[in-house]
Design a protein around this motif. Structure first.
Motif, PDB file in Angstrom:
ATOM      1  N   VAL A   6     106.102 -21.068  -1.143  1.00 56.17           N
ATOM      2  CA  VAL A   6     106.850 -22.127  -0.478  1.00 56.17           C
ATOM      3  C   VAL A   6     105.876 -23.092   0.175  1.00 56.17           C
ATOM      4  CG1 VAL A   6     107.085 -20.818   1.665  1.00 56.17           C
ATOM      5  CG2 VAL A   6     108.771 -22.578   1.101  1.00 56.17           C
ATOM      6  N   GLN A   7     106.272 -24.347   0.282  1.00 57.91           N
ATOM      7  CA  GLN A   7     105.419 -25.332   0.927  1.00 57.91           C
ATOM      8  C   GLN A   7     105.506 -25.214   2.440  1.00 57.91           C
ATOM      9  OE1 GLN A   7     106.592 -29.183  -0.569  1.00 57.91           O
ATOM     10  NE2 GLN A   7     105.338 -28.946  -2.419  1.00 57.91           N
ATOM     11  N   PRO A   8     104.478 -25.647   3.145  1.00 56.08           N
ATOM     12  CA  PRO A   8     104.549 -25.645   4.620  1.00 56.08           C
ATOM     13  C   PRO A   8     105.788 -26.382   5.105  1.00 56.08           C
ATOM     14  CG  PRO A   8     102.314 -26.099   3.900  1.00 56.08           C
ATOM     15  CD  PRO A   8     103.163 -26.095   2.663  1.00 56.08           C
ATOM     16  N   GLY A   9     106.439 -25.784   6.092  1.00 59.71           N
ATOM     17  CA  GLY A   9     107.677 -26.345   6.610  1.00 59.71           C
ATOM     18  C   GLY A   9     108.918 -25.827   5.912  1.00 59.71           C
ATOM     19  N   GLN A  29     100.906  -8.179   6.455  1.00 54.95           N
ATOM     20  CA  GLN A  29      99.465  -7.986   6.414  1.00 54.95           C
ATOM     21  C   GLN A  29      98.833  -9.088   5.579  1.00 54.95           C
ATOM     22  OE1 GLN A  29      98.164  -4.101   5.056  1.00 54.95           O
ATOM     23  NE2 GLN A  29      96.185  -4.347   6.076  1.00 54.95           N
ATOM     24  N   ALA A  30      97.993  -9.856   6.225  1.00 55.72           N
ATOM     25  CA  ALA A  30      97.247 -10.905   5.548  1.00 55.72           C
ATOM     26  C   ALA A  30      95.896 -10.339   5.097  1.00 55.72           C
ATOM     27  CB  ALA A  30      97.047 -12.089   6.483  1.00 55.72           C
ATOM     28  N   PRO A  31      95.287 -10.937   4.098  1.00 53.65           N
ATOM     29  CA  PRO A  31      93.991 -10.435   3.611  1.00 53.65           C
ATOM     30  C   PRO A  31      92.962 -10.337   4.731  1.00 53.65           C
ATOM     31  CG  PRO A  31      94.866 -12.054   2.099  1.00 53.65           C
ATOM     32  CD  PRO A  31      95.754 -12.072   3.299  1.00 53.65           C
ATOM     33  N   GLY A  32      92.337  -9.171   4.838  1.00 53.19           N
ATOM     34  CA  GLY A  32      91.287  -8.963   5.823  1.00 53.19           C
ATOM     35  C   GLY A  32      91.770  -8.691   7.234  1.00 53.19           C
ATOM     36  N   LEU A  33      93.076  -8.659   7.412  1.00 48.08           N
ATOM     37  CA  LEU A  33      93.630  -8.439   8.751  1.00 48.08           C
ATOM     38  C   LEU A  33      94.441  -7.155   8.795  1.00 48.08           C
ATOM     39  CD1 LEU A  33      94.821 -12.052   9.678  1.00 48.08           C
ATOM     40  CD2 LEU A  33      92.654 -10.936  10.239  1.00 48.08           C
ATOM     41  N   LEU A  58     107.843 -22.520   7.910  1.00 53.48           N
ATOM     42  CA  LEU A  58     106.726 -21.668   7.522  1.00 53.48           C
ATOM     43  C   LEU A  58     105.405 -22.417   7.564  1.00 53.48           C
ATOM     44  CD1 LEU A  58     108.521 -19.722   4.692  1.00 53.48           C
ATOM     45  CD2 LEU A  58     107.302 -18.663   6.598  1.00 53.48           C
ATOM     46  N   LYS A  59     104.382 -21.672   7.953  1.00 47.15           N
ATOM     47  CA  LYS A  59     103.038 -22.214   8.089  1.00 47.15           C
ATOM     48  C   LYS A  59     102.089 -21.468   7.137  1.00 47.15           C
ATOM     49  CE  LYS A  59     103.812 -22.870  13.063  1.00 47.15           C
ATOM     50  NZ  LYS A  59     103.285 -22.560  14.426  1.00 47.15           N
ATOM     51  N   PRO A  60     100.976 -22.074   6.775  1.00 46.92           N
ATOM     52  CA  PRO A  60     100.014 -21.366   5.910  1.00 46.92           C
ATOM     53  C   PRO A  60      99.580 -20.022   6.499  1.00 46.92           C
ATOM     54  CG  PRO A  60      99.496 -23.692   5.968  1.00 46.92           C
ATOM     55  CD  PRO A  60     100.590 -23.484   6.966  1.00 46.92           C
ATOM     56  N   GLU A  61      99.506 -19.931   7.813  1.00 47.49           N
ATOM     57  CA  GLU A  61      99.091 -18.673   8.431  1.00 47.49           C
ATOM     58  C   GLU A  61     100.156 -17.585   8.350  1.00 47.49           C
ATOM     59  OE1 GLU A  61      98.989 -21.746   9.803  1.00 47.49           O
ATOM     60  OE2 GLU A  61      99.489 -21.667  11.966  1.00 47.49           O
ATOM     61  N   GLY A 115     106.426  -3.797  -0.272  1.00 48.52           N
ATOM     62  CA  GLY A 115     105.970  -5.110   0.156  1.00 48.52           C
ATOM     63  C   GLY A 115     106.369  -6.224  -0.793  1.00 48.52           C
ATOM     64  N   THR A 116     106.439  -7.430  -0.233  1.00 52.23           N
ATOM     65  CA  THR A 116     106.718  -8.617  -1.021  1.00 52.23           C
ATOM     66  C   THR A 116     105.792  -9.742  -0.543  1.00 52.23           C
ATOM     67  OG1 THR A 116     108.464 -10.126  -1.781  1.00 52.23           O
ATOM     68  CG2 THR A 116     108.616  -9.378   0.505  1.00 52.23           C
ATOM     69  N   GLN A 117     105.224 -10.451  -1.487  1.00 55.79           N
ATOM     70  CA  GLN A 117     104.238 -11.478  -1.157  1.00 55.79           C
ATOM     71  C   GLN A 117     104.930 -12.770  -0.729  1.00 55.79           C
ATOM     72  OE1 GLN A 117     100.663 -11.409  -1.278  1.00 55.79           O
ATOM     73  NE2 GLN A 117     100.909 -13.400  -0.252  1.00 55.79           N
ATOM     74  N   VAL A 118     104.467 -13.315   0.372  1.00 58.64           N
ATOM     75  CA  VAL A 118     104.890 -14.632   0.835  1.00 58.64           C
ATOM     76  C   VAL A 118     103.646 -15.511   0.898  1.00 58.64           C
ATOM     77  CG1 VAL A 118     105.809 -15.965   2.763  1.00 58.64           C
ATOM     78  CG2 VAL A 118     106.869 -13.785   2.129  1.00 58.64           C
ATOM     79  N   THR A 119     103.684 -16.614   0.180  1.00 55.93           N
ATOM     80  CA  THR A 119     102.564 -17.546   0.164  1.00 55.93           C
ATOM     81  C   THR A 119     103.057 -18.919   0.594  1.00 55.93           C
ATOM     82  OG1 THR A 119     101.496 -16.339  -1.646  1.00 55.93           O
ATOM     83  CG2 THR A 119     100.736 -18.581  -1.224  1.00 55.93           C
ATOM     84  N   VAL A 120     102.433 -19.458   1.632  1.00 57.18           N
ATOM     85  CA  VAL A 120     102.789 -20.781   2.146  1.00 57.18           C
ATOM     86  C   VAL A 120     101.627 -21.716   1.853  1.00 57.18           C
ATOM     87  CG1 VAL A 120     103.568 -22.111   4.123  1.00 57.18           C
ATOM     88  CG2 VAL A 120     104.107 -19.665   3.970  1.00 57.18           C
ATOM     89  N   SER A 121     101.852 -22.614   0.928  1.00 57.59           N
ATOM     90  CA  SER A 121     100.777 -23.496   0.482  1.00 57.59           C
ATOM     91  C   SER A 121     101.349 -24.745  -0.154  1.00 57.59           C
ATOM     92  CB  SER A 121      99.888 -22.764  -0.527  1.00 57.59           C
ATOM     93  OG  SER A 121      98.906 -23.628  -1.051  1.00 57.59           O
ATOM     94  N   SER A 122     100.626 -25.838   0.004  1.00 60.79           N
ATOM     95  CA  SER A 122     101.034 -27.075  -0.643  1.00 60.79           C
ATOM     96  C   SER A 122     100.351 -27.210  -1.997  1.00 60.79           C
ATOM     97  CB  SER A 122     100.702 -28.273   0.252  1.00 60.79           C
ATOM     98  OG  SER A 122      99.336 -28.269   0.598  1.00 60.79           O
TER      99      SER A 122
END
Length: 116
Positions: A12-15, A39-43, A85-88, A109-116
């Motif tokens: 989804v796009q930001p916002g 859980q985000a990568p590395g966190l 939604l925000k990229p973070e 789990g299900t992946q959520v990606t926020v990116s333009s």
């Protein structure tokens, strides 16, 4: 053993908005709590939102005002409505249940990606 099946993730796009669903194989009233971690990568995995068997909701500070947790007892399903939604917010989102002993179980789990 209870099975948890998540759905609703995606790109989804930001916002933008997404709604995650988590269907349990048993009555959600038998659990002390149910909700979502991410859980985000590395966190580390972090609690996003949860709802008690009595229906009391909790939403973490990073998503407060943007995310809402709800449930449908008849469908044994918990939802996470995610707005603005925000990229973070990009992460794998895991449905979880907590029993009366404090033990936590997760879905796949299900992946959520926020990116333009």
């Amino acid at each position: 053993q209870v099975d948890l099946v998540e759905s609703g993730g995606g790109l989804v796009q930001p916002g933008g908005s997404l709604r995650l669903s988590c269907a349990a194989s048993g009555s959600i009233l038998s659990f002390d709590g149910m909700g979502w971690y991410r859980q985000a990568p590395g966190l580390q995995r972090e609690l996003v939102a949860s709802i008690t068997s009595r229906g009391s909701p909790y939403v973490s500070d990073p998503v407060k005002g943007r995310f809402t947790i709800s449930r449908d007892i008849a469908k044994n399903t918990v939802y996470l409505q995610m707005n603005s939604l925000k990229p973070e917010d990009t992460a794998v989102y895991y449905c979880h249940i907590e029993d009366s002993y404090g033990r936590i179980s997760f879905g796949r789990g299900t992946q959520v990606t926020v990116s333009s």
